[in-house]
Design a protein around this motif. Structure first.
Motif, mmCIF file in Angstrom:
data_model
loop_
_atom_site.group_PDB
_atom_site.id
_atom_site.type_symbol
_atom_site.label_atom_id
_atom_site.label_comp_id
_atom_site.label_asym_id
_atom_site.label_seq_id
_atom_site.Cartn_x
_atom_site.Cartn_y
_atom_site.Cartn_z
ATOM 1 N N PRO A 145 -3.650 3.357 3.639
ATOM 2 C CA PRO A 145 -4.526 2.275 3.163
ATOM 3 C C PRO A 145 -5.999 2.701 3.147
ATOM 4 O O PRO A 145 -6.749 2.295 2.258
ATOM 5 N N CYS A 195 -3.292 -4.962 5.533
ATOM 6 C CA CYS A 195 -2.103 -5.036 4.679
ATOM 7 C C CYS A 195 -1.226 -6.218 5.064
ATOM 8 O O CYS A 195 -0.051 -6.255 4.709
ATOM 9 N N LEU A 243 -5.736 -6.282 1.306
ATOM 10 C CA LEU A 243 -6.008 -5.019 0.613
ATOM 11 C C LEU A 243 -5.772 -5.123 -0.901
ATOM 12 O O LEU A 243 -6.555 -4.586 -1.698
ATOM 13 N N LEU A 251 -8.126 -3.969 -4.077
ATOM 14 C CA LEU A 251 -7.681 -2.990 -5.081
ATOM 15 C C LEU A 251 -7.605 -3.615 -6.473
ATOM 16 O O LEU A 251 -7.573 -2.909 -7.481
ATOM 17 N N TYR A 294 -11.480 -1.993 7.809
ATOM 18 C CA TYR A 294 -10.026 -2.078 7.694
ATOM 19 C C TYR A 294 -9.389 -2.306 9.062
ATOM 20 O O TYR A 294 -9.688 -1.599 10.018
ATOM 21 N N THR A 353 0.857 4.585 -2.350
ATOM 22 C CA THR A 353 0.575 5.939 -1.852
ATOM 23 C C THR A 353 1.834 6.801 -1.756
ATOM 24 O O THR A 353 1.801 7.972 -2.102
ATOM 25 N N LEU A 382 -6.648 4.698 0.042
ATOM 26 C CA LEU A 382 -6.757 3.796 -1.110
ATOM 27 C C LEU A 382 -8.144 3.160 -1.157
ATOM 28 O O LEU A 382 -8.780 3.085 -2.210
ATOM 29 N N SER A 424 0.839 -1.216 0.000
ATOM 30 C CA SER A 424 0.000 0.000 0.000
ATOM 31 C C SER A 424 0.864 1.252 0.000
ATOM 32 O O SER A 424 0.547 2.268 -0.609
#
Ligand code: SF4
Lengths: 250, 483
Positions: free
Chosen positions: A159, A217, A241, A245, A143, A125, A162, A121
């Motif tokens: 995260p 994550c 994650l 995504l 999360y 980012t 995202l 992640s």
């Protein structure tokens, strides 16, 4: 979608347990990175970062794995790792371990290599500067901030940003975000009762969100949380994650 | 609950003791509630300091420096304390410390002593030694009094009776103070304790205290507290005996500027403690007539000698790591089998035991890092835990110990990880080996041996039919086929 980035050669360090138990996470990471226009390589001699040995007190077994990692990844443009605890292991302990080996060359190699190592992640980012990676995932999700991601890597709300950019997602915050799930590697078997008590608090918090999916994550925490959620037949699932995504509009 | 003092040398291993605590729902409720309250207060007062991280760094550096030159600062303390009329005694270990204190109390001619809350005296089981010498020790700190009257043991370094609810405390007071009526409000309980203790303050001629800090530059001792009972003990009796671990030394008076900001905020979530006592030797017509300081090593120099374990001694006993620890919050303190519970106990106790006892404590942590995050002097507790685990493993894998199943498994796994082909083979083997355990839905609900801890409360999904690397290989092959 145009992400206007120079394409990178990304070397994926999948980590031993993702490789063996969570191949879907790796596939999803590949899909996301390729969708963003990067190429993914997989140095095949990679095995384990040494975290389990190191954290359990088997330092002698962990030390050779540092050298192995450096040999496998020294030529990479960027190393991406879909496991926050393994990245924490490398960042926080590898330099220490090189010191213990009294290996100056290894120390120099690590100084060059470690800044190129990114948790998945964080690569998106911080390295790529992205929040929206063009994903779609129309589900209720909560999360879980894994301890190593939260405290050692300082992932902060990266995260979450995202996830917020994912089409169709309903993101529900969890009570006690900063609380450990009780996994802790061999802690979960050595102190199984305390670990289970911590897990009970965590699964309750997950269930209270009303989410269908708990994401993080780090699959090691998720394996633990999933194990509890499944034992209690809650029907709530866990998903890394990267797999969220990777979701695309159908 | 036991009158027998917490002793790491005889305490059961943490997982076993924890199991008992986990079944005590009242205890768990009390601990969770109390730690939540303190943590909320702490967050508020820490949050109002924009320079909190710099303060922590300053605290860390002061402690690091103090311990690096501990020998010099202790001698400086001794000189300055004696110049001001105090007497300094050196104790190599718990036994020597007990002997010195018992002798001093006996020489003072008291059959009773009043005590200020002190974890150091708990560490060496001083009350039992006094009792054996016919001296009755009276705890004056409210929490310690509850522990003493309840024939219990401390479970937290700042709030020793944190595991007790108000209701339980009332029961203890009713029973032990022989009261007929007693309300349940904090004020009622405090009033009962006040009445009980006031008589003692006015009659008992000897006091025993610990120390939060020893100041080398001035030879002063510093104690912070909330109730003022400590202040009574420091001023009313004729004889004052202070016992302190040699790690408590600070170089300069000015260092208190940093420490007295860090400590109360971290410990009780207060900007300042209600009572801050700093005294230097004796004063004419004021306070005690005799003042002794016992400086105790009790394995602290061994800790100091270990470069990686050393930071343990920077601890200022604020208890913040205990309140933040998800393990402590489930079990409370008694499971640690030592007066030092929680994360600080998990690193301090085995080292004070010279790694001869309490080997299960370094494993009593999920390494979540919450302790390190709150520690006001930045002790990297997870790092020290890992370091101590390594010491434990080295001990346990000497000689025949090499054959213990965990060590063998770790060796084998280490071998596997050192070779790609062995790793691939192990993945295949694992898939085949787990088959008999996998149910029709693809889950494992029972695992044998050590791994059984996992399936006690969790399921495990079966290994997928293809590893990631097998998938990647196949994909590359296909790509090459297309090219
Ligand atoms: S280790 Fe740090 S947080 Fe824990 S009691 Fe000591 S000073 Fe406080």
């Amino acid at each position: 979608m145009n992400f206007r980035r120079t394409a990178l050669r990304v070397a994926l360090f999948i980590t031993c347990y993702n490789d063996t138990l969570f191949p879907e996470t790796g596939k999803a990471a590949v899909r996301v990175l390729e969708r963003l226009g990067h190429t993914v390589e997989f140095p095949s001699g990679q095995t384990c970062c040494g975290q389990m040995h190191w954290n359990t007190g088997y330092q002698a077994e962990a030390l050779p794995l540092v050298r192995r990692f450096v040999e496998q990844f020294r030529d990479a443009e960027a190393v991406v790792v879909p496991s926050s605890s393994c990245v924490a292991m490398m960042r926080d302990h590898y330099p220490l371990m090189a010191g213990e080996l009294h290996d100056e060359a290894l120390k120099r190699d690590l100084n060059v290599l470690l800044p190129k190592v990114w948790e998945f992640s964080e690569f998106l980012t911080k390295k790529l500067g992205l929040e929206d990676v063009g994903a779609s995932y129309p589900h209720k999700v909560t999360y879980h901030a894994s301890c190593h991601g939260l405290r050692n890597l300082g992932l902060g709300d990266g995260p979450i940003q995202l996830l917020k950019s994912v089409r169709g997602i309903e993101l529900i915050p969890i009570e006690g975000l900063e609380q450990c799930c009780g996994f802790g590697g061999t802690f979960a078997v050595k102190n199984a009762d305390v670990s289970a008590a911590m897990l009970a608090d965590k699964t309750k918090a997950v269930i209270d969100t009303g989410a269908e999916i708990c994401t993080a994550c780090d699959n090691s925490c998720l394996m633990h949380i999933e194990g509890g959620l499944h034992r209690q037949r809650t029907g709530v699932r866990t998903l890394h994650l990267a797999e969220i995504l990777a979701g695309e509009e159908r | 609950m036991s009158r027998i003092p917490l002793d790491p040398a005889t305490a059961p291993a943490f997982p076993k003791a924890a199991k008992v605590s986990l079944h005590d729902l009242q205890l768990r409720r009390n601990v969770k509630h109390a730690t939540n309250v303190i943590q909320t207060k702490r967050q508020r007062v820490v949050g109002e300091r924009p320079d909190w991280q710099q303060l922590r760094e300053a605290g860390r550096q002061i402690r690091e420096h103090a311990l690096a030159y501990m020998d010099e600062y202790l001698e400086q303390f001794e000189r300055n304390c004696e110049a001001a009329g105090g007497h300094v005694h050196w104790a190599r270990d718990a036994e020597e410390a007990r002997q010195i204190v018992v002798r001093l109390a006996t020489e003072a001619g008291s059959r009773e002593v009043v005590k200020i809350k002190s974890m150091t005296t708990e560490e060496i089981h001083l009350n039992n030694a006094l009792e054996a010498a016919g001296i009755n020790a009276i705890e004056t700190d409210l929490a310690e009094l509850i522990i003493q009257l309840g024939q219990d043991q401390p479970s937290h370094i700042v709030v020793p009776a944190l595991h007790k609810s108000r209701h339980e405390i009332r029961e203890i007071f009713l029973r032990e103070m022989g009261l007929k009526h007693l309300g349940e409000e904090p004020a009622d309980l405090a009033e009962a304790a006040r009445t009980y203790l006031r008589k003692k303050f006015l009659t008992v001629q000897t006091a025993i205290s610990g120390a939060n800090f020893l100041i080398a530059e001035t030879g002063s001792v510093c104690i912070v507290e909330s109730e003022g009972n400590g202040r009574m003990c420091l001023t009313l009796p004729q004889t004052l005996i202070t016992i302190a671990g040699i790690d408590k030394v600070l170089p300069r008076f000015q260092d208190l500027e940093v420490m007295l900001q860090l400590l109360p905020r971290s410990a009780t979530g207060e900007r300042m403690n209600p009572y801050n006592s700093i005294w230097t030797g004796l004063h004419e017509n004021d306070g005690p007539r005799n003042f002794h300081v016992v400086l105790m090593d009790n394995a602290r120099t061994d800790v100091l000698a270990d470069p990686e374990g050393r930071q343990t001694l920077y601890c200022i006993r604020c208890g913040a790591c205990q309140n933040a620890c998800p393990v402590y919050r489930q079990t409370g303190g008694h499971a640690y089998g030592s007066v030092y519970a929680g994360p600080i106990g998990a690193i301090l106790t085995p080292q004070l035991q010279k790694m001869e006892h309490a080997q299960s404590l370094p494993y009593a942590s999920s390494l979540c890092g919450a302790c390190y995050e709150v520690c006001p002097v930045k002790i990297n507790i997870p790092e020290v835990l890992i370091h101590l685990r390594n010491k434990v493993v080295k001990q346990q894998t000497r000689g025949m110990g090499r054959l213990n199943p965990e060590a063998v498994a770790m060796k084998v796994l280490g071998m596997i990880f050192r070779s790609e082909s062995r790793f691939r083979a192990a993945q295949k083997f694992g898939r085949a080996a787990e088959k008999p355990l996998v149910n029709r839905e693809g889950w494992i609900g029972w695992l044998p041996g050590m791994l059984g801890g996992w399936t006690q409360a969790r399921d495990l999904h079966a290994m997928p039919q293809q590893t990631f690397r097998e998938w990647f290989d196949a994909r590359e092959k296909k790509d090459r086929g297309h090219a």
